[in-house]
Design an enzyme around this catalytic site. Structure first.
Site, PDB file in Angstrom:
ATOM      1  N   CYS A  15      -2.531   2.314   4.693  1.00  0.00           N
ATOM      2  CA  CYS A  15      -3.476   1.719   5.635  1.00  0.00           C
ATOM      3  C   CYS A  15      -3.553   2.715   6.775  1.00  0.00           C
ATOM      4  O   CYS A  15      -2.605   2.850   7.547  1.00  0.00           O
ATOM      5  CB  CYS A  15      -3.029   0.357   6.150  1.00  0.00           C
ATOM      6  SG  CYS A  15      -4.022  -0.204   7.566  1.00  0.00           S
TER       7      CYS A  15
ATOM      8  N   CYS B 281      -3.771   0.699  10.507  1.00  0.00           N
ATOM      9  CA  CYS B 281      -2.596   0.017  11.069  1.00  0.00           C
ATOM     10  C   CYS B 281      -1.541  -0.181   9.989  1.00  0.00           C
ATOM     11  O   CYS B 281      -0.758   0.727   9.726  1.00  0.00           O
ATOM     12  CB  CYS B 281      -2.989  -1.281  11.761  1.00  0.00           C
ATOM     13  SG  CYS B 281      -3.984  -2.414  10.775  1.00  0.00           S
ATOM     14  N   SER B 282      -1.507  -1.345   9.355  1.00  0.00           N
ATOM     15  CA  SER B 282      -0.437  -1.610   8.403  1.00  0.00           C
ATOM     16  C   SER B 282      -0.863  -2.682   7.410  1.00  0.00           C
ATOM     17  O   SER B 282      -0.036  -3.477   6.975  1.00  0.00           O
ATOM     18  CB  SER B 282       0.816  -2.056   9.151  1.00  0.00           C
ATOM     19  OG  SER B 282       0.467  -3.098  10.067  1.00  0.00           O
ATOM     20  N   CYS B 283      -2.144  -2.730   7.038  1.00  0.00           N
ATOM     21  CA  CYS B 283      -2.634  -3.755   6.111  1.00  0.00           C
ATOM     22  C   CYS B 283      -1.900  -3.613   4.773  1.00  0.00           C
ATOM     23  O   CYS B 283      -1.747  -2.500   4.258  1.00  0.00           O
ATOM     24  CB  CYS B 283      -4.146  -3.623   5.929  1.00  0.00           C
ATOM     25  SG  CYS B 283      -5.037  -3.966   7.464  1.00  0.00           S
TER      26      CYS B 283
END
Lengths: 105, 184
Positions: free
Chosen positions: B92, B95-97
């Site tokens: 991602c 961000c951090s999906c």
């Protein structure tokens, strides 16, 4: 050179939260999303912006909290002023509460 | 930082936007219950049940829901399959999906700036740091997870596992394998 250690499934892993406040902050975002305060795309934009602003050394959950504060303020859930005052109130409460007693406002 | 979170939480609880009991339930769920075991079950099912595999590649969100894996950040999942000539890698960049219902919360490196910025530019180099060396003939496809689409990699079934049943196979599937940063 950054490290990307491969963790085999089933091997002991680092727990997802290093400190309790990280877990609380995580749960707040999940709950606010469930209540319809923001969508996941809106959340990922806010978190992405906080991470980008933080640069290479940014702590992930610090950025998470910054994103939460920003969305809470933008959505009229809690303004920066209210949050600042409340943080101060908690700091005062921690200072005046004797060791071993529950901290209350 | 904990005071800032405490302030947020107490204001939001006071105003009725969040319920403290629900917060505890969320933490318990993600800290203790949801994890890569779920995704491993999906992969093992795909390896052993061709009809399930077809449904998974067609519409992963519905297919994983058959196994009960639904919930936050699993609203739209896409499964991508590794083959002899194709390796899939998930990142991602923003961000951090990450598909929480299948893999739990992402590992630290997945959230790092280094991984997010380098996986797209230099996937072969990043894979090398994970100890994965792919032949030149293997194409690497990098998938950028977003808040709308989250990816699950179906690794290749390891050789010599013909005799294993689905439950035994699931124990062979690693979290990194399902992100694409490990081979099985």
């Amino acid at each position: 050179m950054p490290e990307f250690p491969a963790t085999p499934f089933g091997a002991p892993e680092r727990p997802p939260f290093a400190e309790p406040w990280q877990a609380q902050a995580f749960a707040l975002a999940v709950q606010l999303h469930a209540q319809g305060a923001f969508t996941w795309p809106e959340w990922s934009q806010a978190l992405g912006a906080a991470l980008a602003a933080g640069g290479d050394d940014a702590d992930y959950y610090d950025c998470w909290v910054a994103a939460l504060e920003r969305l809470a303020s933008e959505r009229g859930l809690a303004s920066a002023g209210v949050l600042g005052d409340r943080k101060q109130a908690w700091a005062d409460a921690y200072r005046r509460t004797p060791h071993g007693k529950p901290v209350e406002l | 930082m904990h005071l800032r979170v405490k302030a947020l939480e107490s204001v939001l609880v006071e105003k009725g936007f969040v319920d403290p009991a629900a917060l505890d339930a969320v933490i318990e769920l993600y800290a203790e219950k949801v994890g890569p075991k779920n995704g491993a079950q999906v992969v093992a099912r795909a390896w052993t049940d061709p009809a399930f595999r077809a449904r998974l590649l067609e519409d992963a969100t519905s297919a994983v829901a058959e196994l009960g894996f639904t919930g936050s950040q699993g609203e739209h999942v896409v499964a991508v399959e590794n083959t002899e000539t194709l390796h899939n890698l998930v990142v991602c960049t923003l961000c951090s999906c990450y598909p929480w219902p299948l893999l739990g919360l992402p590992p630290v490196w997945y959230k790092s700036n280094a991984y997010r910025s380098r996986a797209v530019i230099d996937p072969r180099g990043v894979l090398k740091e994970f100890g994965v060396e792919l032949g030149e003939q293997t194409e690497i496809r990098v998938w950028d997870s977003t808040a709308e689409v989250r990816y699950l990699v179906i690794p290749q079934r390891p050789a010599g596992t013909q005799a294993l049943d689905e439950a035994q196979l699931a124990t062979r599937v690693t979290r990194n394998g399902m992100i694409g940063t490990a081979l099985l």
